[in-house]
Design an enzyme around this catalytic site. Structure first.
Site, PDB file in Angstrom:
ATOM      1  N   VAL A  84       0.852  -1.196   0.000  1.00  0.00           N
ATOM      2  CA  VAL A  84       0.000   0.000   0.000  1.00  0.00           C
ATOM      3  C   VAL A  84       0.884   1.242   0.000  1.00  0.00           C
ATOM      4  O   VAL A  84       1.759   1.400   0.863  1.00  0.00           O
ATOM      5  CB  VAL A  84      -0.941   0.007   1.221  1.00  0.00           C
ATOM      6  CG1 VAL A  84      -1.834   1.242   1.170  1.00  0.00           C
ATOM      7  CG2 VAL A  84      -1.794  -1.261   1.254  1.00  0.00           C
ATOM      8  N   LYS A  85       0.624   2.088  -0.988  1.00  0.00           N
ATOM      9  CA  LYS A  85       1.413   3.326  -1.103  1.00  0.00           C
ATOM     10  C   LYS A  85       0.677   4.422  -0.338  1.00  0.00           C
ATOM     11  O   LYS A  85      -0.497   4.717  -0.619  1.00  0.00           O
ATOM     12  CB  LYS A  85       1.483   3.708  -2.579  1.00  0.00           C
ATOM     13  CG  LYS A  85       2.863   4.023  -3.089  1.00  0.00           C
ATOM     14  CD  LYS A  85       2.771   4.261  -4.583  1.00  0.00           C
ATOM     15  CE  LYS A  85       4.055   4.778  -5.128  1.00  0.00           C
ATOM     16  NZ  LYS A  85       3.926   5.146  -6.536  1.00  0.00           N
ATOM     17  N   ILE A  86       1.374   5.026   0.607  1.00  0.00           N
ATOM     18  CA  ILE A  86       0.752   6.061   1.442  1.00  0.00           C
ATOM     19  C   ILE A  86       1.631   7.314   1.399  1.00  0.00           C
ATOM     20  O   ILE A  86       2.850   7.223   1.585  1.00  0.00           O
ATOM     21  CB  ILE A  86       0.590   5.564   2.903  1.00  0.00           C
ATOM     22  CG1 ILE A  86      -0.303   4.310   2.939  1.00  0.00           C
ATOM     23  CG2 ILE A  86       0.032   6.666   3.798  1.00  0.00           C
ATOM     24  CD1 ILE A  86      -0.556   3.741   4.331  1.00  0.00           C
TER      25      ILE A  86
END
Ligand code: E4P
Length: 221
Positions: A84-86
């Site tokens: 997950v890219k945050i």
């Protein structure tokens, strides 16, 4: 050094896999928009294409803590290789701390300073993505940030993060990242092709083949 492909285009990924030059994929909302596809559908196709052992980054688009959490859980459930890219904002850091403590892998994106990289590492991110090209675009030295981040990770070996050289503009960023010990470069497809092209290789090959063809003619005669 591993190569990730920075794209949401499945044909580009297929070609890079065929070359043996795709260790993973990073997408972002702009790259998904460029393909004109639903994010989940596109990311699922990419996950299927690259196989479970190659990480695929899918980015959240919410900017508040609850929204980021919700999207992070959703994306993490899409496939086992999802990262997950945050983004590196306060709510993002808070969400990173929560989801990484539950075993979800995070790619901390839009990193433009060492303090941001440090916070992401402390929040348990698996990947730190300094955006070198966008850094250079505004007159700073993007690679200096990669060097500082590498020094930071060396100094604190309890951080379990890898550096992704992101926002790559050309082969030079890959070369410099490699010299600085970055673990990964995420490269646009056009740059990947340029990594193995060199005019002296082409000239050298032409000469070898011409000399060998000449020899065959002489041997026949
Ligand atoms: C990284 O994960 C990003 O998707 C990407 O490298 C952004 O690059 P850009 O600055 O070329 O948009």
């Amino acid at each position: 050094m591993k190569f990730f492909l920075d794209t949401a285009n499945v044909d580009e990924i297929r070609q890079a896999l065929d070359w043996g030059l795709c260790d993973g994929v990073t997408t972002n909302p702009s790259l998904i928009a460029k393909e004109g596809r639903d994010m989940k559908e596109a990311v699922l196709e990419i996950c299927d294409l690259v196989g479970p052992e190659r990480p695929v980054s899918a980015e959240v688009v919410a900017t508040d803590y609850e929204g980021i959490l919700k999207e992070a859980y959703e994306r993490a459930a899409w496939a086992e290789n999802i990262v997950v890219k945050i983004p590196l904002i306060a709510e993002g850091i808070k969400a990173m701390n929560k989801v990484t403590s539950e075993g979800i892998r995070v790619n901390a994106t839009l990193i433009f300073s060492l303090p941001q990289a440090l916070l992401a590492a402390k929040a348990g991110a698996s990947y730190l993505s300094p955006f070198v090209g966008r850094h250079d675009d505004v007159g700073w030295d993007g690679m200096e940030l990669v060097e500082q981040t590498a020094t930071m990770l060396d100094a604190y070996d309890y951080f379990d993060a890898e550096i992704i050289v992101a926002s790559v503009r050309g082969a030079w960023h890959v070369v410099q990242g490699c010299m600085m010990g970055a673990h990964i470069a995420t490269v646009p497809f056009g740059t990947l092709g340029k990594l193995f092209n060199h005019p002296l290789t082409d000239q050298g090959l032409d000469k070898f083949l011409a000399d060998y063809a000449k020899l065959q003619e002489e041997l026949k005669g």
